[in-house]
Design a protein around this motif. Structure first.
Motif, mmCIF file in Angstrom:
data_model
loop_
_atom_site.group_PDB
_atom_site.id
_atom_site.type_symbol
_atom_site.label_atom_id
_atom_site.label_comp_id
_atom_site.label_asym_id
_atom_site.label_seq_id
_atom_site.Cartn_x
_atom_site.Cartn_y
_atom_site.Cartn_z
ATOM 1 N N MET A 154 -9.926 10.300 -1.838
ATOM 2 C CA MET A 154 -8.538 10.311 -2.293
ATOM 3 C C MET A 154 -7.636 9.832 -1.169
ATOM 4 N N ALA A 155 -6.670 8.982 -1.508
ATOM 5 C CA ALA A 155 -5.725 8.436 -0.532
ATOM 6 C C ALA A 155 -4.352 9.036 -0.754
ATOM 7 N N ARG A 156 -3.665 9.301 0.363
ATOM 8 C CA ARG A 156 -2.288 9.750 0.309
ATOM 9 C C ARG A 156 -1.562 9.226 1.538
ATOM 10 N N LEU A 157 -0.253 9.261 1.509
ATOM 11 C CA LEU A 157 0.533 8.803 2.654
ATOM 12 C C LEU A 157 0.307 9.731 3.838
ATOM 13 N N ALA A 158 0.269 9.146 5.037
ATOM 14 C CA ALA A 158 0.036 9.943 6.241
ATOM 15 C C ALA A 158 1.199 10.886 6.506
ATOM 16 N N VAL A 213 0.847 -1.198 0.000
ATOM 17 C CA VAL A 213 0.000 0.000 0.000
ATOM 18 C C VAL A 213 0.882 1.248 0.000
ATOM 19 N N VAL A 214 1.885 1.258 0.887
ATOM 20 C CA VAL A 214 2.790 2.409 0.977
ATOM 21 C C VAL A 214 3.577 2.575 -0.326
ATOM 22 N N ASP A 215 4.025 1.465 -0.896
ATOM 23 C CA ASP A 215 4.803 1.537 -2.134
ATOM 24 C C ASP A 215 3.980 2.136 -3.268
ATOM 25 N N MET A 216 2.712 1.762 -3.377
ATOM 26 C CA MET A 216 1.860 2.307 -4.427
ATOM 27 C C MET A 216 1.750 3.822 -4.309
ATOM 28 N N LEU A 217 1.479 4.293 -3.105
ATOM 29 C CA LEU A 217 1.327 5.730 -2.909
ATOM 30 C C LEU A 217 2.663 6.464 -2.987
ATOM 31 N N SER A 218 3.750 5.769 -2.702
ATOM 32 C CA SER A 218 5.061 6.423 -2.809
ATOM 33 C C SER A 218 5.372 6.777 -4.257
ATOM 34 N N GLN A 219 4.731 6.089 -5.201
ATOM 35 C CA GLN A 219 4.972 6.333 -6.622
ATOM 36 C C GLN A 219 3.882 7.163 -7.280
ATOM 37 N N GLU A 248 -6.973 7.947 -6.219
ATOM 38 C CA GLU A 248 -8.349 7.624 -5.856
ATOM 39 C C GLU A 248 -8.372 6.355 -5.018
ATOM 40 N N ALA A 249 -9.104 6.398 -3.913
ATOM 41 C CA ALA A 249 -9.146 5.249 -3.013
ATOM 42 C C ALA A 249 -9.666 4.009 -3.728
ATOM 43 N N GLU A 250 -10.600 4.196 -4.638
ATOM 44 C CA GLU A 250 -11.153 3.053 -5.370
ATOM 45 C C GLU A 250 -10.089 2.397 -6.244
ATOM 46 N N VAL A 251 -9.259 3.205 -6.880
ATOM 47 C CA VAL A 251 -8.171 2.678 -7.710
ATOM 48 C C VAL A 251 -7.152 1.948 -6.842
ATOM 49 N N LEU A 252 -6.797 2.553 -5.710
ATOM 50 C CA LEU A 252 -5.831 1.920 -4.807
ATOM 51 C C LEU A 252 -6.376 0.601 -4.261
ATOM 52 N N ALA A 253 -7.668 0.574 -3.930
ATOM 53 C CA ALA A 253 -8.288 -0.656 -3.430
ATOM 54 C C ALA A 253 -8.244 -1.755 -4.484
ATOM 55 N N GLU A 311 2.272 -1.496 -12.629
ATOM 56 C CA GLU A 311 0.927 -1.863 -12.165
ATOM 57 C C GLU A 311 0.018 -0.643 -12.091
ATOM 58 N N LEU A 312 0.554 0.447 -11.572
ATOM 59 C CA LEU A 312 -0.230 1.679 -11.485
ATOM 60 C C LEU A 312 -0.635 2.166 -12.869
ATOM 61 N N ALA A 313 0.312 2.145 -13.808
ATOM 62 C CA ALA A 313 0.020 2.624 -15.159
ATOM 63 C C ALA A 313 -1.053 1.773 -15.824
ATOM 64 N N ARG A 314 -0.960 0.473 -15.654
ATOM 65 C CA ARG A 314 -1.963 -0.407 -16.276
ATOM 66 C C ARG A 314 -3.349 -0.164 -15.693
ATOM 67 N N ARG A 315 -3.430 0.012 -14.381
ATOM 68 C CA ARG A 315 -4.739 0.265 -13.765
ATOM 69 C C ARG A 315 -5.294 1.626 -14.185
ATOM 70 N N LEU A 316 -4.458 2.639 -14.210
ATOM 71 C CA LEU A 316 -4.925 3.969 -14.590
ATOM 72 C C LEU A 316 -5.364 4.028 -16.048
ATOM 73 N N SER A 317 -4.737 3.211 -16.898
ATOM 74 C CA SER A 317 -5.104 3.212 -18.320
ATOM 75 C C SER A 317 -6.477 2.602 -18.563
ATOM 76 N N ALA A 318 -7.030 1.928 -17.559
ATOM 77 C CA ALA A 318 -8.355 1.318 -17.706
ATOM 78 C C ALA A 318 -9.465 2.365 -17.714
ATOM 79 N N ASP A 319 -9.173 3.567 -17.208
ATOM 80 C CA ASP A 319 -10.154 4.653 -17.167
ATOM 81 C C ASP A 319 -9.642 5.810 -18.017
#
Length: 277
Positions: A138-142, A95-101, A106-111, A165-173
Protein backbone atom coordinates in the motif's frame (compact mmCIF):
# COMPACT_ATOMS: atom_id res chain seq x y z
CA UNK A 1 25.98 22.32 20.45
CA UNK A 2 24.55 18.86 20.92
CA UNK A 3 21.63 17.95 18.68
CA UNK A 4 18.47 16.82 20.44
CA UNK A 5 15.91 14.97 18.32
CA UNK A 6 12.38 15.20 19.66
CA UNK A 7 9.77 12.53 19.08
CA UNK A 8 6.49 13.60 17.48
CA UNK A 9 3.74 14.58 19.88
CA UNK A 10 1.19 11.97 20.82
CA UNK A 11 -2.43 12.59 19.86
CA UNK A 12 -3.21 13.67 23.44
CA UNK A 13 -0.20 16.01 23.64
CA UNK A 14 -1.08 17.45 20.23
CA UNK A 15 -4.61 18.24 21.40
CA UNK A 16 -3.25 19.90 24.53
CA UNK A 17 -0.96 22.09 22.43
CA UNK A 18 -3.77 23.09 20.05
CA UNK A 19 -6.03 24.00 22.96
CA UNK A 20 -3.26 26.08 24.49
CA UNK A 21 -2.79 27.93 21.20
CA UNK A 22 -6.53 28.53 20.80
CA UNK A 23 -7.15 29.34 24.44
CA UNK A 24 -9.97 26.85 24.84
CA UNK A 25 -11.16 23.26 24.27
CA UNK A 26 -11.35 21.81 20.76
CA UNK A 27 -13.69 19.13 19.45
CA UNK A 28 -12.08 15.69 19.44
CA UNK A 29 -12.49 15.15 15.69
CA UNK A 30 -10.91 18.53 14.92
CA UNK A 31 -8.02 17.85 17.30
CA UNK A 32 -7.41 14.51 15.61
CA UNK A 33 -7.34 16.22 12.23
CA UNK A 34 -4.60 18.61 13.35
CA UNK A 35 -2.58 15.69 14.69
CA UNK A 36 -2.97 13.58 11.55
CA UNK A 37 -2.05 16.40 9.17
CA UNK A 38 1.07 17.43 11.06
CA UNK A 39 2.24 14.00 12.17
CA UNK A 40 2.62 15.45 15.65
CA UNK A 41 5.37 17.87 14.57
CA UNK A 42 5.08 20.84 17.01
CA UNK A 43 6.40 23.38 14.50
CA UNK A 44 3.95 22.29 11.80
CA UNK A 45 1.15 22.10 14.37
CA UNK A 46 1.69 25.65 15.55
CA UNK A 47 1.76 27.03 12.02
CA UNK A 48 -1.28 25.03 10.90
CA UNK A 49 -3.35 26.34 13.82
CA UNK A 50 -2.30 29.90 13.04
CA UNK A 51 -3.20 29.46 9.37
CA UNK A 52 -6.72 28.19 10.13
CA UNK A 53 -7.39 31.02 12.60
CA UNK A 54 -6.09 33.66 10.17
CA UNK A 55 -8.27 32.29 7.36
CA UNK A 56 -11.39 31.90 9.57
CA UNK A 57 -11.47 28.18 8.82
CA UNK A 58 -11.97 27.30 12.49
CA UNK A 59 -15.01 28.39 14.48
CA UNK A 60 -16.32 28.20 18.03
CA UNK A 61 -19.62 26.50 18.81
CA UNK A 62 -21.08 25.47 22.16
CA UNK A 63 -17.79 26.32 23.84
CA UNK A 64 -15.63 24.16 21.55
CA UNK A 65 -13.39 25.05 18.64
CA UNK A 66 -14.46 23.16 15.48
CA UNK A 67 -12.45 22.78 12.29
CA UNK A 68 -14.66 21.21 9.65
CA UNK A 69 -13.82 23.27 6.58
CA UNK A 70 -10.99 23.15 4.09
CA UNK A 71 -7.33 23.51 4.94
CA UNK A 72 -5.78 26.97 4.67
CA UNK A 73 -2.11 26.82 3.71
CA UNK A 74 -0.05 29.97 4.20
CA UNK A 75 3.24 30.83 2.55
CA UNK A 76 4.92 30.16 5.90
CA UNK A 77 3.59 26.60 5.91
CA UNK A 78 4.62 26.15 2.30
CA UNK A 79 8.11 27.28 3.20
CA UNK A 80 8.23 24.83 6.12
CA UNK A 81 7.02 21.75 4.27
CA UNK A 82 6.82 22.48 0.58
CA UNK A 83 10.35 23.23 -0.58
CA UNK A 84 10.69 19.61 -1.72
CA UNK A 85 7.45 19.84 -3.71
CA UNK A 86 8.50 22.98 -5.56
CA UNK A 87 11.26 21.08 -7.37
CA UNK A 88 9.18 18.12 -8.51
CA UNK A 89 9.09 17.03 -12.13
CA UNK A 90 5.59 16.81 -13.66
CA UNK A 91 5.82 13.00 -13.46
CA UNK A 92 6.59 12.98 -9.73
CA UNK A 93 4.00 15.68 -9.06
CA UNK A 94 1.48 13.33 -10.67
CA UNK A 95 2.33 10.63 -8.13
CA UNK A 96 1.69 13.07 -5.27
CA UNK A 97 -1.52 14.32 -6.90
CA UNK A 98 -2.91 10.79 -7.20
CA UNK A 99 -2.32 10.04 -3.54
CA UNK A 100 -3.58 13.47 -2.49
CA UNK A 101 -6.99 12.40 -3.81
CA UNK A 102 -7.00 8.76 -2.74
CA UNK A 103 -4.82 7.19 -0.07
CA UNK A 104 -3.82 4.67 0.92
CA UNK A 105 -3.78 3.13 -2.54
CA UNK A 106 -2.55 -0.25 -3.66
CA UNK A 107 0.95 0.19 -5.06
CA UNK A 108 0.03 -1.91 -8.08
CA UNK A 109 -2.91 0.37 -8.90
CA UNK A 110 -0.78 3.49 -8.44
CA UNK A 111 1.95 2.01 -10.67
CA UNK A 112 -0.66 1.41 -13.39
CA UNK A 113 -1.59 5.09 -13.24
CA UNK A 114 1.81 6.77 -12.96
CA UNK A 115 4.32 4.11 -14.04
CA UNK A 116 6.40 1.87 -11.81
CA UNK A 117 9.58 3.85 -12.47
CA UNK A 118 7.96 7.05 -11.22
CA UNK A 119 6.55 5.33 -8.15
CA UNK A 120 9.97 3.95 -7.29
CA UNK A 121 11.52 7.40 -7.78
CA UNK A 122 8.90 8.97 -5.48
CA UNK A 123 9.64 6.32 -2.88
CA UNK A 124 13.39 6.95 -3.20
CA UNK A 125 12.87 10.71 -2.73
CA UNK A 126 10.72 10.11 0.36
CA UNK A 127 7.62 11.58 -1.22
CA UNK A 128 5.67 8.40 -0.58
CA UNK A 129 5.93 5.40 1.68
CA UNK A 130 5.14 1.89 0.53
CA UNK A 131 4.36 -0.70 3.20
CA UNK A 132 3.00 -4.21 3.13
CA UNK A 133 -0.43 -4.55 4.74
CA UNK A 134 -2.03 -7.97 4.86
CA UNK A 135 0.03 -9.21 1.94
CA UNK A 136 -0.66 -6.14 -0.23
CA UNK A 137 1.74 -3.27 -0.87
CA UNK A 138 0.00 0.00 0.00
CA UNK A 139 1.26 3.48 -0.92
CA UNK A 140 0.60 6.70 0.93
CA UNK A 141 2.12 10.17 1.07
CA UNK A 142 5.22 10.42 3.25
CA UNK A 143 3.69 13.46 4.95
CA UNK A 144 -0.02 14.33 5.12
CA UNK A 145 0.65 18.00 4.34
CA UNK A 146 2.16 17.09 0.95
CA UNK A 147 -1.37 16.44 -0.29
CA UNK A 148 -2.75 19.66 1.16
CA UNK A 149 0.04 21.70 -0.41
CA UNK A 150 -0.51 20.16 -3.83
CA UNK A 151 -4.27 20.70 -3.57
CA UNK A 152 -3.62 24.35 -2.78
CA UNK A 153 -1.19 24.71 -5.69
CA UNK A 154 -3.21 23.18 -8.54
CA UNK A 155 -6.66 23.96 -9.87
CA UNK A 156 -9.91 22.09 -9.40
CA UNK A 157 -10.05 21.18 -13.10
CA UNK A 158 -6.76 19.33 -12.74
CA UNK A 159 -7.85 17.54 -9.57
CA UNK A 160 -11.19 16.63 -11.13
CA UNK A 161 -9.34 14.92 -13.98
CA UNK A 162 -7.08 13.12 -11.48
CA UNK A 163 -10.10 11.82 -9.57
CA UNK A 164 -11.62 10.65 -12.85
CA UNK A 165 -8.50 8.66 -13.71
CA UNK A 166 -8.51 7.08 -10.27
CA UNK A 167 -12.19 6.17 -10.54
CA UNK A 168 -11.75 4.57 -13.95
CA UNK A 169 -8.80 2.48 -12.78
CA UNK A 170 -10.53 1.39 -9.58
CA UNK A 171 -13.65 0.38 -11.51
CA UNK A 172 -11.56 -2.18 -13.42
CA UNK A 173 -11.45 -4.37 -10.28
CA UNK A 174 -14.35 -5.51 -8.08
CA UNK A 175 -14.80 -3.47 -4.90
CA UNK A 176 -13.39 -5.45 -1.98
CA UNK A 177 -15.77 -4.01 0.58
CA UNK A 178 -18.39 -1.26 1.08
CA UNK A 179 -15.68 1.25 1.96
CA UNK A 180 -14.09 0.72 -1.45
CA UNK A 181 -17.46 1.30 -3.12
CA UNK A 182 -17.96 4.55 -1.22
CA UNK A 183 -14.44 5.71 -2.06
CA UNK A 184 -14.93 5.03 -5.77
CA UNK A 185 -18.36 6.68 -5.79
CA UNK A 186 -16.97 9.81 -4.17
CA UNK A 187 -14.20 9.98 -6.76
CA UNK A 188 -16.79 9.74 -9.55
CA UNK A 189 -19.03 12.32 -7.89
CA UNK A 190 -16.19 14.86 -7.68
CA UNK A 191 -14.61 14.16 -11.06
CA UNK A 192 -15.08 14.56 -14.79
CA UNK A 193 -16.14 10.90 -14.94
CA UNK A 194 -19.58 10.05 -16.36
CA UNK A 195 -22.00 9.72 -13.45
CA UNK A 196 -23.33 6.30 -12.42
CA UNK A 197 -26.71 6.24 -10.65
CA UNK A 198 -26.40 2.61 -9.55
CA UNK A 199 -23.00 3.25 -7.99
CA UNK A 200 -24.35 6.30 -6.16
CA UNK A 201 -27.29 4.26 -4.83
CA UNK A 202 -24.98 1.55 -3.47
CA UNK A 203 -22.75 4.17 -1.85
CA UNK A 204 -25.75 5.95 -0.32
CA UNK A 205 -26.93 2.71 1.27
CA UNK A 206 -23.49 1.99 2.72
CA UNK A 207 -23.02 5.49 4.13
CA UNK A 208 -26.51 5.46 5.66
CA UNK A 209 -25.60 2.26 7.51
CA UNK A 210 -22.52 4.04 8.81
CA UNK A 211 -24.74 7.02 9.77
CA UNK A 212 -22.74 9.38 7.58
CA UNK A 213 -26.02 10.99 6.59
CA UNK A 214 -24.57 14.09 4.93
CA UNK A 215 -22.52 12.02 2.49
CA UNK A 216 -25.43 9.63 1.96
CA UNK A 217 -27.61 12.58 0.98
CA UNK A 218 -25.00 13.77 -1.53
CA UNK A 219 -24.98 10.36 -3.20
CA UNK A 220 -28.77 10.06 -3.17
CA UNK A 221 -29.19 13.57 -4.57
CA UNK A 222 -26.73 12.81 -7.37
CA UNK A 223 -28.57 9.59 -8.24
CA UNK A 224 -31.95 11.35 -8.11
CA UNK A 225 -30.63 13.96 -10.56
CA UNK A 226 -29.97 11.07 -12.93
CA UNK A 227 -33.62 10.00 -12.70
CA UNK A 228 -33.37 7.24 -10.08
CA UNK A 229 -36.70 6.63 -8.30
CA UNK A 230 -34.96 4.62 -5.58
CA UNK A 231 -32.69 7.58 -4.87
CA UNK A 232 -35.75 9.73 -4.18
CA UNK A 233 -36.87 7.18 -1.58
CA UNK A 234 -33.41 7.06 0.00
CA UNK A 235 -33.39 10.84 0.26
CA UNK A 236 -36.68 10.74 2.15
CA UNK A 237 -35.43 8.13 4.63
CA UNK A 238 -32.10 9.87 5.03
CA UNK A 239 -33.64 13.23 5.84
CA UNK A 240 -36.05 11.56 8.26
CA UNK A 241 -33.12 9.90 10.06
CA UNK A 242 -31.18 13.17 10.08
CA UNK A 243 -34.06 14.90 11.85
CA UNK A 244 -34.68 17.28 8.94
CA UNK A 245 -38.43 17.12 9.41
CA UNK A 246 -39.54 19.79 6.95
CA UNK A 247 -37.37 18.45 4.12
CA UNK A 248 -38.40 14.88 4.88
CA UNK A 249 -42.09 15.88 4.88
CA UNK A 250 -41.89 17.22 1.33
CA UNK A 251 -40.51 13.93 0.05
CA UNK A 252 -42.58 11.61 2.25
CA UNK A 253 -45.82 13.37 1.32
CA UNK A 254 -45.16 12.78 -2.37
CA UNK A 255 -44.25 9.13 -1.74
CA UNK A 256 -47.31 8.54 0.46
CA UNK A 257 -49.61 10.02 -2.18
CA UNK A 258 -48.34 7.70 -4.87
CA UNK A 259 -50.20 4.54 -5.66
CA UNK A 260 -48.73 1.07 -5.23
CA UNK A 261 -48.06 -1.43 -2.50
CA UNK A 262 -45.64 0.81 -0.60
CA UNK A 263 -48.16 3.57 0.00
CA UNK A 264 -49.03 2.39 3.52
CA UNK A 265 -45.34 2.12 4.45
CA UNK A 266 -44.60 5.68 3.37
CA UNK A 267 -47.71 6.99 5.12
CA UNK A 268 -46.52 5.36 8.35
CA UNK A 269 -43.04 6.88 8.08
CA UNK A 270 -44.58 10.23 7.24
CA UNK A 271 -46.76 10.07 10.34
CA UNK A 272 -43.73 9.31 12.50
CA UNK A 273 -41.88 12.25 10.96
CA UNK A 274 -44.79 14.62 11.62
CA UNK A 275 -44.89 13.52 15.27
CA UNK A 276 -41.22 14.35 15.74
CA UNK A 277 -41.25 17.64 13.83
Amino acid sequence: LARLDLDPLSEEASQAMVEDLLGGPIAARSAKRFWQLTGGNPLYLQQLVRDQVAADRIRKAAGFWIWDGGVAVSQSMSDLVGSQLDRLSPELARVVDMLSQCEPLEAEVLADLVGREQLEAADHQHLVTVERTGGTLMARLAHPLFGELRRAAVGELHLSAVRGELARRLSADPDRDPQATVRRALLVLESDQVSDAELFIDAARHTMRLLDLDLADRFAEAAAALGSVEAFELQAINRFLAGEGAKAEELLRELAERGGGDRHRWATIRAANLIWM
